[in-house]
Structure formats: structure tokens, C-alpha cells
Design a protein around this motif. Sequence first.
Motif, PDB file in Angstrom:
ATOM      1  N   LEU A 148       0.835  -1.190   0.000  1.00  0.00           N
ATOM      2  CA  LEU A 148       0.000   0.000   0.000  1.00  0.00           C
ATOM      3  C   LEU A 148       0.877   1.250   0.000  1.00  0.00           C
ATOM      4  O   LEU A 148       1.861   1.330   0.735  1.00  0.00           O
ATOM      5  N   CYS A 149       0.495   2.192  -0.802  1.00  0.00           N
ATOM      6  CA  CYS A 149       1.223   3.449  -0.895  1.00  0.00           C
ATOM      7  C   CYS A 149       0.322   4.580  -0.430  1.00  0.00           C
ATOM      8  O   CYS A 149      -0.896   4.512  -0.555  1.00  0.00           O
ATOM      9  N   GLN A 150       0.951   5.620   0.091  1.00  0.00           N
ATOM     10  CA  GLN A 150       0.194   6.797   0.493  1.00  0.00           C
ATOM     11  C   GLN A 150      -0.047   7.659  -0.734  1.00  0.00           C
ATOM     12  O   GLN A 150       0.749   7.681  -1.663  1.00  0.00           O
ATOM     13  N   ARG A 151      -1.140   8.368  -0.697  1.00  0.00           N
ATOM     14  CA  ARG A 151      -1.419   9.285  -1.782  1.00  0.00           C
ATOM     15  C   ARG A 151      -0.417  10.425  -1.745  1.00  0.00           C
ATOM     16  O   ARG A 151       0.032  10.846  -0.691  1.00  0.00           O
ATOM     17  N   THR A 152      -0.106  10.917  -2.912  1.00  0.00           N
ATOM     18  CA  THR A 152       0.773  12.073  -2.993  1.00  0.00           C
ATOM     19  C   THR A 152      -0.040  13.298  -2.620  1.00  0.00           C
ATOM     20  O   THR A 152      -1.150  13.496  -3.105  1.00  0.00           O
ATOM     21  N   ARG A 153       0.527  14.103  -1.784  1.00  0.00           N
ATOM     22  CA  ARG A 153      -0.157  15.326  -1.384  1.00  0.00           C
ATOM     23  C   ARG A 153       0.233  16.409  -2.371  1.00  0.00           C
ATOM     24  O   ARG A 153       1.392  16.808  -2.459  1.00  0.00           O
ATOM     25  N   THR A 169       2.148  27.820  -3.808  1.00  0.00           N
ATOM     26  CA  THR A 169       2.711  27.616  -2.480  1.00  0.00           C
ATOM     27  C   THR A 169       3.926  26.703  -2.483  1.00  0.00           C
ATOM     28  O   THR A 169       4.509  26.444  -1.451  1.00  0.00           O
ATOM     29  N   VAL A 170       4.304  26.208  -3.650  1.00  0.00           N
ATOM     30  CA  VAL A 170       5.455  25.315  -3.734  1.00  0.00           C
ATOM     31  C   VAL A 170       6.721  26.145  -3.607  1.00  0.00           C
ATOM     32  O   VAL A 170       6.903  27.131  -4.302  1.00  0.00           O
TER      33      VAL A 170
END
Length: 80
Positions: free
Chosen positions: A61-66, A72-73
Motif C-alpha cells: 500500500l502506498c500513500q497518496r501524494t499530497r 505555495t510550492v
Amino acid sequence: MSAPLYLTLDEVIKRYRNQISEGTLRNWRSKRIGPSFIKIGKAVLYPVIELDRWDRSNLILCQRTRHLPFDTVETETCEM
């Protein structure tokens, strides 16, 4: 035609796109790891339901990319 309930060794190898070899499956069987199987005489069969279960148990399982809005980058500058 309905889907088979059991796959042969060659069918299992094809299912995993030749990324698991016959030797690997043989080793896993001897160590009692890997997907569950049934042995009838000399025939080794893999229940499709067990292969599906094994697939789920090995799912990473992978986390979603935020995603941040572009304004704001923060960017870093590299000085040489």
C-alpha cells in the motif's frame, strides 16, 4: 466458458508474467511459503481463490501524494 478453479504450474507462471519461475515455486512449496497449493498424486494445482488471496497479502500500500497548489510550492536555488 467459466474461469478455471485451479491453475497448473505453467498457468501460474503465465499469470505472473514469467516473473516467478518453476524453480521458485518448487522451492516455495518445499518451504511451505508462497501461494497455497493442492497436490493430487504428482499433479500440483493452485486454487485461483488462494492465488488471489496471496496477491492481496503481498499488496504494498502506498500513500497518496499530497499535491500542493503551484503558488505555495517552495523552490530551492542551487548556487555553484
